[in-house]
Design a protein around this motif. Structure first.
Motif, PDB file in Angstrom:
ATOM      1  N   GLU A   1      80.245  93.449 -29.779  1.00 25.03           N
ATOM      2  CA  GLU A   1      81.258  94.469 -29.530  1.00 25.03           C
ATOM      3  C   GLU A   1      81.945  94.107 -28.229  1.00 25.03           C
TER       4      GLU A   1
ATOM      5  N   SER B   1      84.905  93.628 -32.923  1.00 23.87           N
ATOM      6  CA  SER B   1      83.496  93.784 -33.293  1.00 23.87           C
ATOM      7  C   SER B   1      83.170  92.851 -34.450  1.00 23.87           C
TER       8      SER B   1
ATOM      9  N   TRP C   1      82.198 102.853 -37.042  1.00 19.06           N
ATOM     10  CA  TRP C   1      83.357 102.006 -36.736  1.00 19.06           C
ATOM     11  C   TRP C   1      84.662 102.701 -37.107  1.00 19.06           C
TER      12      TRP C   1
ATOM     13  N   VAL D   1      85.251  97.217 -34.637  1.00 23.11           N
ATOM     14  CA  VAL D   1      84.209  96.398 -35.221  1.00 23.11           C
ATOM     15  C   VAL D   1      84.822  95.159 -35.847  1.00 23.11           C
TER      16      VAL D   1
END
Length: 218
Positions: free
Chosen positions: A178, A183, A203, A214
């Motif tokens: 992250e 992510s 997310w 994410v």
């Protein structure tokens, strides 16, 4: 209004299961090859299965690599899954062949230091300090891979801090990252039952919130 999520179809990935899993989060989901549609979404998901080199070839041919670099530079959410997570790094080395990755993260994808490969099945994740993706340290996620990233990782585009979460198979490797709006997960959240569904909901719920995104479906 539901967040808009685009799943990038560049010729590789667990597209149907990823689409179904994201629809169940309540997001408005589109599976698309159209880069303009993908860029207009609140969140971009980059799936990927198979070989690193083949996934990079598909992304380069489609222009998806430049789209991802631009979104990361603009602090706009991207989620990479499995090989879609791996291609975010500088390079992948498979069978002695080095292939350049998208390069938004430093580090190389190499074969896991384990006697038994692939690493296939359920495993826990040791969440990094400050992680927003993970909630319960006892939850298990579904992995299918022989390659991974170990060692330090930095965000090569924005310089934002990187939160690394780890899993062990032979040795430690990055199970997720992250970093601001970027992510990724080495495991498949769309195949990880309730734990994966909860991660995807977290997310999606963060789309549009500064500093959360994410990257990684595969």
């Amino acid at each position: 209004m539901a967040p808009r999520v685009a799943i990038l179809d560049y010729g590789s990935g667990n597209l149907r299961s990823a689409t179904r899993a994201l629809v169940r989060t309540g997001a408005e989901v589109v599976l698309t090859r159209d880069l303009a549609k993908a860029d207009a979404a609140d969140g971009l998901v980059v799936p990927g299965v198979g070989a690193f080199a083949a996934c990079m070839a598909g992304l380069t041919e489609s222009g998806g690599d430049e789209l991802i670099r631009r979104r990361v530079a603009e602090h706009r959410p991207v989620l990479g899954i499995c090989v879609g997570f791996q291609v975010l790094f500088a390079a992948g080395i498979e069978h002695g062949q080095r292939t350049d990755g998208i390069g938004v993260l430093t580090g190389e994808v190499t074969q896991l230091a384990a006697e038994r490969l692939p690493h296939m099945g359920w495993n826990t994740v040791a969440a990094g300090s400050g992680s927003r993706l993970f909630d319960d340290p006892e939850e298990r996620y579904y992995f299918v891979h022989s390659y991974g990233v170990s060692g330090p990782v930095t965000n090569a585009v924005t310089g934002e801090p990187v939160i690394l979460s780890h899993t062990r198979h032979g040795g430690d490797f990055a199970a997720a990252i992250e970093s601001g709006a970027l992510s990724g997960t080495q495991f498949h959240p769309e195949k990880s039952a309730d734990a994966g569904a909860a991660l995807l909901r977290r997310w999606v719920s963060g789309l549009g919130v500064s500093g959360l995104a994410v990257s990684g479906l595969g």
